[in-house]
Design a protein around this motif. Structure first.
Motif, mmCIF file in Angstrom:
data_model
loop_
_atom_site.group_PDB
_atom_site.id
_atom_site.type_symbol
_atom_site.label_atom_id
_atom_site.label_comp_id
_atom_site.label_asym_id
_atom_site.label_seq_id
_atom_site.Cartn_x
_atom_site.Cartn_y
_atom_site.Cartn_z
ATOM 1 N N LYS A 127 0.850 -1.181 0.000
ATOM 2 C CA LYS A 127 0.000 0.000 0.000
ATOM 3 C C LYS A 127 0.885 1.230 0.000
ATOM 4 C CE LYS A 127 -3.523 -2.213 2.950
ATOM 5 N NZ LYS A 127 -4.179 -2.176 4.276
ATOM 6 N N MET A 128 0.422 2.298 -0.635
ATOM 7 C CA MET A 128 1.058 3.612 -0.551
ATOM 8 C C MET A 128 2.539 3.562 -0.908
ATOM 9 S SD MET A 128 -0.693 4.605 3.121
ATOM 10 C CE MET A 128 -0.046 3.084 3.849
ATOM 11 N N GLY A 129 2.914 2.682 -1.842
ATOM 12 C CA GLY A 129 4.312 2.579 -2.227
ATOM 13 C C GLY A 129 5.172 1.849 -1.219
ATOM 14 N N LEU A 130 4.535 1.143 -0.279
ATOM 15 C CA LEU A 130 5.243 0.404 0.763
ATOM 16 C C LEU A 130 4.868 -1.067 0.692
ATOM 17 C CD1 LEU A 130 4.648 2.873 3.738
ATOM 18 C CD2 LEU A 130 6.721 2.671 2.362
ATOM 19 N N ASP A 168 -1.854 0.046 7.750
ATOM 20 C CA ASP A 168 -2.309 1.272 7.121
ATOM 21 C C ASP A 168 -1.270 2.350 7.399
ATOM 22 O OD1 ASP A 168 -2.788 2.213 9.741
ATOM 23 O OD2 ASP A 168 -4.883 1.597 9.689
ATOM 24 N N GLU A 169 -1.636 3.623 7.186
ATOM 25 C CA GLU A 169 -0.634 4.679 7.289
ATOM 26 C C GLU A 169 -0.165 4.927 8.712
ATOM 27 O OE1 GLU A 169 -4.746 6.393 7.511
ATOM 28 O OE2 GLU A 169 -3.675 5.036 6.152
ATOM 29 N N SER A 170 -0.883 4.428 9.721
ATOM 30 C CA SER A 170 -0.514 4.739 11.104
ATOM 31 C C SER A 170 -0.109 3.537 11.946
ATOM 32 C CB SER A 170 -1.691 5.447 11.806
ATOM 33 O OG SER A 170 -2.816 4.589 11.860
ATOM 34 N N SER A 185 3.105 3.617 14.270
ATOM 35 C CA SER A 185 4.212 4.214 13.521
ATOM 36 C C SER A 185 5.174 4.956 14.433
ATOM 37 C CB SER A 185 3.669 5.170 12.448
ATOM 38 O OG SER A 185 2.870 6.183 13.047
ATOM 39 N N SER A 186 4.700 5.354 15.620
ATOM 40 C CA SER A 186 5.566 6.037 16.583
ATOM 41 C C SER A 186 6.525 5.069 17.267
ATOM 42 C CB SER A 186 4.722 6.738 17.645
ATOM 43 O OG SER A 186 3.967 5.783 18.381
ATOM 44 N N GLY A 187 6.306 3.765 17.116
ATOM 45 C CA GLY A 187 7.160 2.769 17.735
ATOM 46 C C GLY A 187 6.549 2.154 18.970
ATOM 47 N N TYR A 207 -8.952 -6.377 9.507
ATOM 48 C CA TYR A 207 -9.450 -5.396 10.463
ATOM 49 C C TYR A 207 -10.007 -4.168 9.773
ATOM 50 C CZ TYR A 207 -5.481 -2.191 9.896
ATOM 51 O OH TYR A 207 -4.574 -1.300 9.388
ATOM 52 N N VAL A 208 -11.017 -3.585 10.407
ATOM 53 C CA VAL A 208 -11.543 -2.266 10.078
ATOM 54 C C VAL A 208 -11.737 -1.577 11.412
ATOM 55 C CG1 VAL A 208 -13.453 -0.943 9.134
ATOM 56 C CG2 VAL A 208 -12.683 -3.000 7.950
ATOM 57 N N ASP A 209 -10.992 -0.504 11.644
ATOM 58 C CA ASP A 209 -11.060 0.172 12.938
ATOM 59 C C ASP A 209 -12.504 0.390 13.386
ATOM 60 O OD1 ASP A 209 -8.383 0.452 13.615
ATOM 61 O OD2 ASP A 209 -8.132 2.241 12.383
ATOM 62 N N PRO A 210 -12.806 0.080 14.654
ATOM 63 C CA PRO A 210 -11.886 -0.330 15.719
ATOM 64 C C PRO A 210 -11.839 -1.847 15.947
ATOM 65 C CG PRO A 210 -13.977 0.271 16.684
ATOM 66 C CD PRO A 210 -14.153 0.388 15.189
#
Length: 431
Positions: A127-130, A168-170, A185-187, A207-210
């Protein structure tokens, strides 16, 4: 002082931070100059990278100017109303998907291969180039789809096996043993555990939040609230094991079983809603859902690919595309034309979503190495792939050219595959 790893490179999180900083320090004028060298479709793809790029491209009117050049009309004649902007975006999306399908159907193919893990890896997401890969050793790795660099690593908390994951992105969400784990993503990492005796062996997760849905060996799907750390519902979906899952945007759970059934349930209830008609063609090994067309696709242990219309639950087609197990199938988001399928025979197949017809098949040309470069994880080899004719005897092709495709993910003119071996392959379709 700059901190580097053993290979002389900055640690993954520092590399990501440096990359993001570099992007943000580029001025508006510099970005406009860079964007002016791109063609219409590449500029549209850049507008989807982030909000700031989208704003710059939209305000500079580059998309409108290039569109008018393509249509041989004057930019002053282009109506800048919101309806016209929506029309332009739809036109560009259609053009991008047409280019994507055309490149998958014909034209040259480059395959980049690199060692990504110390043992066999059989799961991947893109996703998103990753690209995220894992399962096999005790770590998941996040890669750049452009230069194959490792951007981040996510270590497992204990000896429990990693069963399935998505991101996902986070965050990254994984099914680890009998627990749902989240790596942010913050670790910071949070571990979500099931209650004692409630959770049986999990085989797949989405998964779909939450909420995270886990398909279990006992035929149930267990829904976990990822933030309250509780199992909210248990839905009996099948008499046999739940082998694969997909979630729709309108809160439907789609599940496949080892007994060859595909069933539907609403996330808001604890009951099975309906069952898609069985194809009687082996157990369901993989499935995916296309929200753009409301079509459900499934691959079986007998090599059959099947399609249903979710709105009518009617079977549209059932085609045997391989003599053996289909392990994975996927399509680019928004693409209603092409389905990519991989399985035990190691052939990458491309199907028409409307008919199930196989319009192209390809394998990597093992002996043809056109280029190579070195990364701290090993050598990145660039090879050529070749397309197979309909009458090609696949059993006569060496298995080194066609290791079993255990998982695949599809992006714009790209497919990433894993093969239960150390190497990761990224197929680039050029046209």
């Amino acid at each position: 002082m700059d901190v580097t790893d053993a290979g002389g490179r900055s640690p993954p999180k520092k590399r990501i931070a440096r990359h993001r900083t570099t992007v943000h320090v580029l001025s508006h004028d510099i970005l406009c100059i860079l964007f002016s060298f791109l063609d219409l479709l590449d500029l549209f793809r850049c507008s989807c990278v982030c909000k700031s790029w989208n704003t710059i491209i939209s305000k500079s009117k580059l998309l409108q100017i290039l569109y008018c050049k393509q249509q041989q009309s004057s930019p002053s004649s282009f109506d800048m109303s919101s309806s016209s902007e929506r029309f332009l975006k739809k036109h560009l999306q259609r053009s991008a998907i047409d280019r994507h399908r055309s490149s998958l159907q014909q034209g040259p193919i480059d395959v980049s291969q690199w060692k990504g893990h110390s043992v066999g890896v059989d799961q991947c997401r893109m996703k998103m180039g990753l690209i995220l890969t894992g399962v096999g050793d005790k770590v998941m790795r996040l890669w750049s789809a452009e230069n194959y660099k490792c951007l981040d690593e996510y270590s497992l908390p204990d000896k429990a096996p990693l069963v399935d994951f998505d991101f996902d992105e986070s965050k990254v969400v994984g099914l680890v043993g009998t627990r749902i784990c989240i790596w942010r993503s913050s670790g910071k990492r949070d571990i979500f555990s099931s209650r004692e005796g409630l959770f049986t062996k999990g085989l797949c997760m989405r998964y779909v939040d939450p909420e995270a849905a886990v398909g279990c060996e006992d035929g149930t799907v267990r829904l976990f609230d990822m933030y309250s750390r509780k199992c909210s519902r248990i839905i009996k979906m099948h008499a046999g094991s739940v082998t694969c899952l997909a979630l729709s945007d309108d809160q439907l759970i789609i599940s496949g079983s080892s007994l060859g059934r595909v069933t539907l349930s609403d996330l808001s209830s604890d009951q099975r809603v309906s069952e898609l008609r069985s194809t009687d063609s082996g157990g369901i090994r993989t499935l995916c859902f296309n929200p753009s067309s409301h079509l459900v696709f499934a691959g079986s242990t007998a090599g059959y690919a099947s399609c249903w219309d979710l709105r009518t639950t009617r079977t549209l087609w059932n085609v045997r595309v391989s003599p053996n197990v289909l392990y994975s199938m996927n399509h680019m988001r928004g693409d209603k034309s092409t389905l990519v399928v991989g399985g035990i025979d190691g052939v990458l197949r491309f199907l028409d979503q409307d008919t199930g017809e196989v319009f192209s098949r390809c394998i990597m040309n093992e002996s043809n190495i056109s280029n190579s470069s070195r990364d701290s994880y090993g050598v990145v080899q660039t090879k050529k792939a070749r397309r197979l004719s309909e009458d090609t005897r696949i059993d006569l092709i060496p298995k080194t050219c066609r290791p079993s495709i255990r998982c695949l993910a599809v992006g714009m003119q790209k497919v990433v595959t894993t093969h239960n071996e150390k190497n990761i392959r990224l197929w680039k379709f050029n046209r």
